[in-house]
Design an enzyme around this catalytic site. Structure first.
Site, short mmCIF file in Angstrom:
data_model
loop_
_atom_site.label_atom_id
_atom_site.label_comp_id
_atom_site.label_asym_id
_atom_site.label_seq_id
_atom_site.Cartn_x
_atom_site.Cartn_y
_atom_site.Cartn_z
N TRP A 106 8.82 -15.51 -4.28
CA TRP A 106 8.82 -15.34 -5.55
C TRP A 106 7.85 -14.94 -5.82
O TRP A 106 6.70 -13.60 -6.74
CB TRP A 106 9.36 -15.48 -6.61
N ASP A 177 5.38 -17.85 -13.32
CA ASP A 177 6.97 -17.17 -13.63
C ASP A 177 7.85 -19.07 -13.29
O ASP A 177 8.08 -19.40 -12.24
CB ASP A 177 7.36 -16.50 -12.35
N LYS A 201 18.90 -17.89 -15.08
CA LYS A 201 19.27 -19.01 -13.89
C LYS A 201 19.09 -20.03 -14.99
O LYS A 201 20.61 -21.07 -15.03
CB LYS A 201 17.73 -19.11 -13.43
C1 LIG Z 1 15.92 -15.14 -9.65
C2 LIG Z 1 14.16 -15.19 -9.89
C3 LIG Z 1 13.03 -13.49 -9.81
C4 LIG Z 1 14.11 -12.67 -9.92
O1 LIG Z 1 14.44 -11.79 -11.11
P1 LIG Z 1 15.06 -10.73 -11.77
O2 LIG Z 1 15.78 -11.42 -13.02
O3 LIG Z 1 16.12 -10.31 -10.95
O4 LIG Z 1 14.11 -9.87 -11.81
C5 LIG Z 1 11.83 -14.14 -10.52
N1 LIG Z 1 11.25 -15.10 -9.37
C6 LIG Z 1 12.25 -16.35 -9.57
C7 LIG Z 1 11.11 -17.52 -9.37
C8 LIG Z 1 13.31 -16.13 -9.23
O5 LIG Z 1 13.66 -17.38 -9.38
#
Ligand SMILES: *Cc1c(COP(=O)(O)O)cnc(C)c1O
Length: 369
Positions: A106, A177, A201
């Site tokens: 990521w 993130d 999540k």
């Molecule tokens: C799942 C995830 C993403 C992707 O998120 P989207 O909403 O599909 O763009 C990005 N960063 C992390 C750390 C994730 O776990």
């Protein structure tokens, strides 16, 4: 003959399991929400009911995370990946430069996306010690030769279950993130310039992306980019520049209320620590399963493990699914097995998984070195 299990536990990484109480409430009020004689999906985002929901959600998120006054809470769309672009477009443009710390898929993807729009340096902070993966926050930053507008990181790499478990310090604003770890424990928001997390999540369902941003970062004008990704416009229009992801925001409001009722993030953290400790201990004492992350870098939310035999791993998640334990397959990029144990995963779910691992080990012997 196989029987359908009585209970199911869902360990998928995301979209992920929701608290049963939240699902029940959605079901109860689906066709007549807040006395509107329509579902929350069918009414105006500018109706008094929905405006009140947004206000209350913002207030509750501030309360839950103890967010200082000079931070704004925004509800954006396009997932975390839209934020990969938004961050670079909002803060860099032609002149600015940023540092991207990479520790897995990521954080790497965030850097790659930013490179499309701006000048970006990357620095890998993950390592392999012996056979185990680690991640370390940089000891110092080169402020003499570099002037970065921000430093970007991913504190919890969802695929590897690799987590930065130390205080983050930097001379530059930190942008994080936190898609797979926000709300898993109390945190000091003032350490960050901007935090973002897409909702599917640990916050609710796909659609809404939560952004928490320090007002100071919004002093610079937006560089050329889509208006829908402009934080200043989002702020000016109170997250309603375009129609917000109303159902996702509604579900987030229920999850946040559920967290507050649980006792807030202190309680959530206690629960999460207890669940993770049990599961890692089961892996560490097993003769069949192992985990490839150094204990100090282990994730609280995404627990990775493997039998070190692809066929046996596959057998495990297939059999587990038949026993009511869903979604234990590792991400396709890394393979192996993974149990995502976000806030909504109950202690009973983790216990069931451990029991299943133990009986699987009995039946399939010891493969671990
Ligand atoms: C799942 C995830 C993403 C992707 O998120 P989207 O909403 O599909 O763009 C990005 N960063 C992390 C750390 C994730 O776990």
């Amino acid at each position: 003959m196989t029987q359908t299990p009585q209970t199911f536990f869902n360990f998928t990484a995301g979209p992920a399991t929701l608290p049963p109480e939240v699902l029940q409430q959605i079901k109860n009020e689906l066709t007549n929400w807040d006395g509107n004689h329509a579902s929350v999906m069918e009414i105006s985002h500018r109706s008094p009911s929905f405006l009140a929901l947004m206000q209350k959600l913002k207030h509750n998120i501030r309360h839950l995370l103890d967010i200082p006054n000079h931070y704004h809470v925004l509800f954006m769309q396009g997932g975390a990946r839209a934020q990969f672009s938004a961050i670079a477009q909002n803060f860099l443009g032609n002149e600015g430069k940023a540092l991207y710390l990479t520790s897995g898929l990521w954080s790497q993807m965030a850097a790659n996306e930013a490179k499309k729009f701006a000048t970006v340096d990357t620095q890998a902070i993950d390592n392999v010690e012996g056979e185990l993966k680690t991640v370390c926050w940089p000891k110092n930053f080169d402020t003499n030769t570099q002037d970065y507008r921000y430093v970007h990181c991913c504190p919890n790499e969802t695929l590897d279950g690799l987590s930065i478990n130390e205080p983050l310090k930097s001379p530059y604003p930190i942008i994080a993130d936190m898609t797979s770890c926000l709300f898993s424990q109390p945190m000091d928001i003032s350490q960050y310039g901007l935090i973002y997390a897409s909702a599917q999540k640990n916050i609710g369902i796909a659609g809404m992306t939560l952004v928490i941003v320090d007002e100071k970062l919004l002093q610079l004008p937006m560089q050329v980019g889509p208006s829908t990704l402009d934080y200043r416009l989002a702020l000016k229009h109170e997250s309603m520049y375009s129609t917000p992801a109303t159902f996702s925001i509604y579900v987030a409001s229920l999850v946040v209320q559920w967290l507050l009722d649980l006792g807030g993030l202190v309680k959530a953290y206690e629960r999460n620590q207890a669940k993770a400790a049990k599961l890692y201990q089961a892996i560490d004492t097993s003769k069949l399963f192992s985990n490839w992350v150094e204990p100090r870098s282990r994730s609280l939310m995404n627990v990775t493990f493997t039998t070190e035999d692809n066929n046996l791993d596959k057998r495990f998640y297939d059999d587990a699914e038949r026993a009511g334990l869903i979604g234990l397959q590792g991400h396709r990029a890394v393979g192996g097995l993974r149990a995502s144990i976000y806030n909504a995963m109950s202690d009973a779910g983790v216990k069931s998984l451990i029991q299943f691992m133990q009986s699987f080990e009995k039946n399939h012997g010891a493969a671990k070195r």
